[in-house]
Each structure stands twice: as C-alpha cells, then as structure tokens.
Motif scaffolding. Structure first.
Motif, PDB file in Angstrom:
ATOM      1  N   PRO A  34      44.349 108.616 -54.478  1.00 44.29           N
ATOM      2  CA  PRO A  34      44.152 110.042 -54.219  1.00 44.29           C
ATOM      3  C   PRO A  34      43.701 110.353 -52.797  1.00 44.29           C
ATOM      4  O   PRO A  34      43.974 111.444 -52.284  1.00 44.29           O
ATOM      5  N   ALA A  35      43.027 109.400 -52.146  1.00 43.63           N
ATOM      6  CA  ALA A  35      42.559 109.628 -50.781  1.00 43.63           C
ATOM      7  C   ALA A  35      43.711 109.709 -49.780  1.00 43.63           C
ATOM      8  O   ALA A  35      43.515 110.113 -48.626  1.00 43.63           O
ATOM      9  N   ALA A  36      44.913 109.349 -50.218  1.00 45.75           N
ATOM     10  CA  ALA A  36      46.073 109.400 -49.329  1.00 45.75           C
ATOM     11  C   ALA A  36      46.518 110.827 -49.049  1.00 45.75           C
ATOM     12  O   ALA A  36      47.303 111.062 -48.128  1.00 45.75           O
ATOM     13  N   LEU A  37      46.044 111.783 -49.850  1.00 43.52           N
ATOM     14  CA  LEU A  37      46.389 113.184 -49.638  1.00 43.52           C
ATOM     15  C   LEU A  37      45.140 113.951 -49.212  1.00 43.52           C
ATOM     16  O   LEU A  37      44.098 113.839 -49.859  1.00 43.52           O
ATOM     17  N   PRO A  38      45.222 114.738 -48.138  1.00 41.86           N
ATOM     18  CA  PRO A  38      44.049 115.488 -47.686  1.00 41.86           C
ATOM     19  C   PRO A  38      43.640 116.527 -48.717  1.00 41.86           C
ATOM     20  O   PRO A  38      44.499 117.145 -49.361  1.00 41.86           O
ATOM     21  N   PRO A  39      42.354 116.727 -48.912  1.00 44.40           N
ATOM     22  CA  PRO A  39      41.901 117.683 -49.920  1.00 44.40           C
ATOM     23  C   PRO A  39      42.289 119.120 -49.585  1.00 44.40           C
ATOM     24  O   PRO A  39      42.392 119.488 -48.413  1.00 44.40           O
ATOM     25  N   HIS A  40      42.509 119.905 -50.630  1.00 44.21           N
ATOM     26  CA  HIS A  40      42.831 121.322 -50.473  1.00 44.21           C
ATOM     27  C   HIS A  40      42.403 122.023 -51.742  1.00 44.21           C
ATOM     28  O   HIS A  40      42.502 121.464 -52.840  1.00 44.21           O
ATOM     29  N   ARG A  42      43.757 124.231 -53.453  1.00 39.20           N
ATOM     30  CA  ARG A  42      44.827 124.468 -54.436  1.00 39.20           C
ATOM     31  C   ARG A  42      45.612 123.202 -54.769  1.00 39.20           C
ATOM     32  O   ARG A  42      46.692 123.268 -55.339  1.00 39.20           O
ATOM     33  N   LEU A  43      45.063 122.058 -54.402  1.00 43.66           N
ATOM     34  CA  LEU A  43      45.714 120.773 -54.690  1.00 43.66           C
ATOM     35  C   LEU A  43      44.872 119.968 -55.673  1.00 43.66           C
ATOM     36  O   LEU A  43      43.692 119.698 -55.426  1.00 43.66           O
ATOM     37  N   THR A  44      45.495 119.573 -56.782  1.00 43.98           N
ATOM     38  CA  THR A  44      44.864 118.675 -57.747  1.00 43.98           C
ATOM     39  C   THR A  44      45.598 117.347 -57.702  1.00 43.98           C
ATOM     40  O   THR A  44      46.815 117.301 -57.949  1.00 43.98           O
ATOM     41  N   VAL A  45      44.892 116.291 -57.368  1.00 46.20           N
ATOM     42  CA  VAL A  45      45.507 114.966 -57.288  1.00 46.20           C
ATOM     43  C   VAL A  45      45.083 114.150 -58.508  1.00 46.20           C
ATOM     44  O   VAL A  45      43.892 113.958 -58.758  1.00 46.20           O
ATOM     45  N   VAL A  46      46.070 113.686 -59.251  1.00 44.65           N
ATOM     46  CA  VAL A  46      45.832 112.863 -60.434  1.00 44.65           C
ATOM     47  C   VAL A  46      46.049 111.403 -60.050  1.00 44.65           C
ATOM     48  O   VAL A  46      47.141 111.039 -59.601  1.00 44.65           O
ATOM     49  N   PRO A  47      45.042 110.550 -60.203  1.00 45.02           N
ATOM     50  CA  PRO A  47      45.240 109.136 -59.880  1.00 45.02           C
ATOM     51  C   PRO A  47      46.070 108.452 -60.959  1.00 45.02           C
ATOM     52  O   PRO A  47      45.916 108.745 -62.146  1.00 45.02           O
ATOM     53  N   GLY A  48      46.954 107.561 -60.536  1.00 43.71           N
ATOM     54  CA  GLY A  48      47.732 106.831 -61.528  1.00 43.71           C
ATOM     55  C   GLY A  48      49.112 106.458 -61.030  1.00 43.71           C
ATOM     56  O   GLY A  48      49.471 106.699 -59.874  1.00 43.71           O
ATOM     57  N   ASP A  49      49.867 105.871 -61.921  1.00 36.48           N
ATOM     58  CA  ASP A  49      51.212 105.368 -61.630  1.00 36.48           C
ATOM     59  C   ASP A  49      52.233 106.186 -62.408  1.00 36.48           C
ATOM     60  O   ASP A  49      51.964 106.613 -63.531  1.00 36.48           O
ATOM     61  N   VAL A  50      53.412 106.361 -61.818  1.00 33.01           N
ATOM     62  CA  VAL A  50      54.435 107.195 -62.447  1.00 33.01           C
ATOM     63  C   VAL A  50      54.987 106.570 -63.722  1.00 33.01           C
ATOM     64  O   VAL A  50      55.636 107.249 -64.528  1.00 33.01           O
ATOM     65  N   ARG A  51      54.718 105.294 -63.951  1.00 28.32           N
ATOM     66  CA  ARG A  51      55.169 104.663 -65.193  1.00 28.32           C
ATOM     67  C   ARG A  51      54.150 104.835 -66.333  1.00 28.32           C
ATOM     68  O   ARG A  51      54.382 104.349 -67.437  1.00 28.32           O
ATOM     69  N   ASP A  52      53.046 105.518 -66.041  1.00 29.04           N
ATOM     70  CA  ASP A  52      52.005 105.766 -67.036  1.00 29.04           C
ATOM     71  C   ASP A  52      52.216 107.148 -67.649  1.00 29.04           C
ATOM     72  O   ASP A  52      51.969 108.158 -66.983  1.00 29.04           O
ATOM     73  N   PRO A  53      52.662 107.242 -68.898  1.00 28.90           N
ATOM     74  CA  PRO A  53      52.957 108.545 -69.503  1.00 28.90           C
ATOM     75  C   PRO A  53      51.762 109.493 -69.519  1.00 28.90           C
ATOM     76  O   PRO A  53      51.930 110.708 -69.348  1.00 28.90           O
ATOM     77  N   GLU A  54      50.554 108.965 -69.704  1.00 30.40           N
ATOM     78  CA  GLU A  54      49.371 109.830 -69.742  1.00 30.40           C
ATOM     79  C   GLU A  54      49.129 110.489 -68.390  1.00 30.40           C
ATOM     80  O   GLU A  54      48.865 111.703 -68.310  1.00 30.40           O
ATOM     81  N   ALA A  55      49.224 109.709 -67.315  1.00 33.19           N
ATOM     82  CA  ALA A  55      49.033 110.266 -65.977  1.00 33.19           C
ATOM     83  C   ALA A  55      50.122 111.275 -65.647  1.00 33.19           C
ATOM     84  O   ALA A  55      49.848 112.343 -65.083  1.00 33.19           O
ATOM     85  N   VAL A  56      51.351 110.951 -66.003  1.00 36.91           N
ATOM     86  CA  VAL A  56      52.466 111.870 -65.756  1.00 36.91           C
ATOM     87  C   VAL A  56      52.244 113.189 -66.496  1.00 36.91           C
ATOM     88  O   VAL A  56      52.447 114.277 -65.947  1.00 36.91           O
TER      89      VAL A  56
END
Length: 203
Positions: A34-40, A42-56
């Motif tokens: 999540p630290a790879a994206l600057p905070p904002h 109106r931005l919500t960053v969800v940590p996880g992998d795209v192969r994880d259905p719960e995170a998706v």
C-alpha cells in the motif's frame, strides 16, 4: 463515481489513479504494498494479491465500475491477467458491478491483426498468450466490458489527441502515451459507446 482499479502501481495504473482522483472520483485500489501509492483522502488502498478473492471483493465492493491495467514487465510473462479476471468477474457479479474496462493487447483475441500479431508473438509470446486468455474469460463471463488494445505504450505526456476504434489499424511504429491511454479508459468507463467491444488506441 467510485472506481475500483487493479494494477494501480504499474505505469498505466498510476496514471489511472492520478487522473481519477484529479477528476474528483473516489478510488479503491489493490496493492501488494500500500505504501507504493501516495495517500489521498479519496483513495482507499486494499493490501493483497489479485489472486485472492477476498481482497478483490474488498476493492470491488461499492464501485460503480472497474478498471484493470494489470500486466507484467517480464517478457517471460505469466498468467496474471487471466488469473485476475477469474477473480474480478465473479466479484463483480456477486456485488452487482457491471462496467469493466481492461487493458488488452493489440493483436490479441478474435480478429488478430496479421503481421502485428506475428511480430508480438515472436517477441513476447507468453504475454500475448496471457492477454488472449484474459479476453476469452472476459468475453465468456463479462457483462458491460470494454477491452482497450493500445499501440506501444510510452511515457509521453497527456495530449488528449488520439485515435480509437474497433477497426483502427495499428503498425509496429504506432505509439500512445500512458497518460492518453488512461484518459480514454476513464472516459470509456462512464460511456456506453464501447460496450462489449475491443477498441484499439494510438496517437
């Protein structure tokens, strides 16, 4: 509009996030770090992998539409794009989200473009196979989708001047900036003009 973005930390993904926020949209994005994206605000960053259905599912929940700029920088490729669609599309169906705009590859999918397809398949065969499979999954399981097939993507600045269309013919010298590609994807997300179409784009 609330927009879910996958591939948000890549070159095109960062443009999507920046332009969406600059336009006043709310954004939810998936990122391994999540630290790879600057905070904002109106931005919500969800940590996880795209192969994880719960995170998706957490990223897609409450969205009006989904943007995917997933891909790999490795010429050996992988299956990330196809794998992601097998998680994203079920999440969209279960949460009632219908609109999807995805970065594909020119020459992939049905109606492959002769010499261009041959050239890219020789240079990046694994990447093209993944993009092919991504299109197959979207066409079979998607609802209001648009696949954007860009020319070679550059780091050039936003111009707002580009050509698009399902029948647009591109050559090996065709280019489009990541900023213009992101601009078109955001515009397409709020439009029905390109629904259930694969659209090429070039400057």
């Amino acid at each position: 509009m609330r927009i879910a973005i996958f591939g948000a930390t890549g070159h095109v993904g960062r443009e999507l996030v920046a332009q969406a926020l600059a336009s006043g949209h709310e954004v939810s994005a998936l990122a391994r770090d999540p630290a790879a994206l600057p905070p904002h605000e109106r931005l919500t960053v969800v940590p996880g992998d795209v192969r994880d259905p719960e995170a998706v599912g957490r990223v897609v929940a409450g969205a009006d539409g989904v943007l995917s700029a997933l891909g790999t920088r490795s010429p050996r490729g992988g299956t990330v794009c196809a794998d992601a669609m097998r998680r994203i599309l079920p999440a969209m169906r279960s949460l009632g989200v219908r609109r999807l705009v995805v970065v594909g590859a020119y020459g992939s999918g049905p109606g492959r473009r002769g010499a261009y397809r041959v050239a890219t398949s020789l240079v990046i065969p694994a990447i093209m196979r993944d993009k092919d499979r991504q299109e197959e999954v979207i066409r079979a399981e998607g609802d209001l989708w648009t696949i954007v097939r860009p020319a070679v993507i550059t780091g050039g600045r936003y111009s707002g001047v580009y050509r698009t269309g399902p029948d647009l013919r591109l050559g090996l010298a065709s280019r489009v900036s990541r900023a213009d590609l992101a601009d078109f994807m955001l515009r397409a997300l709020g439009s029905e003009d390109c629904v259930r179409q694969a659209v090429a784009i070039a400057s």
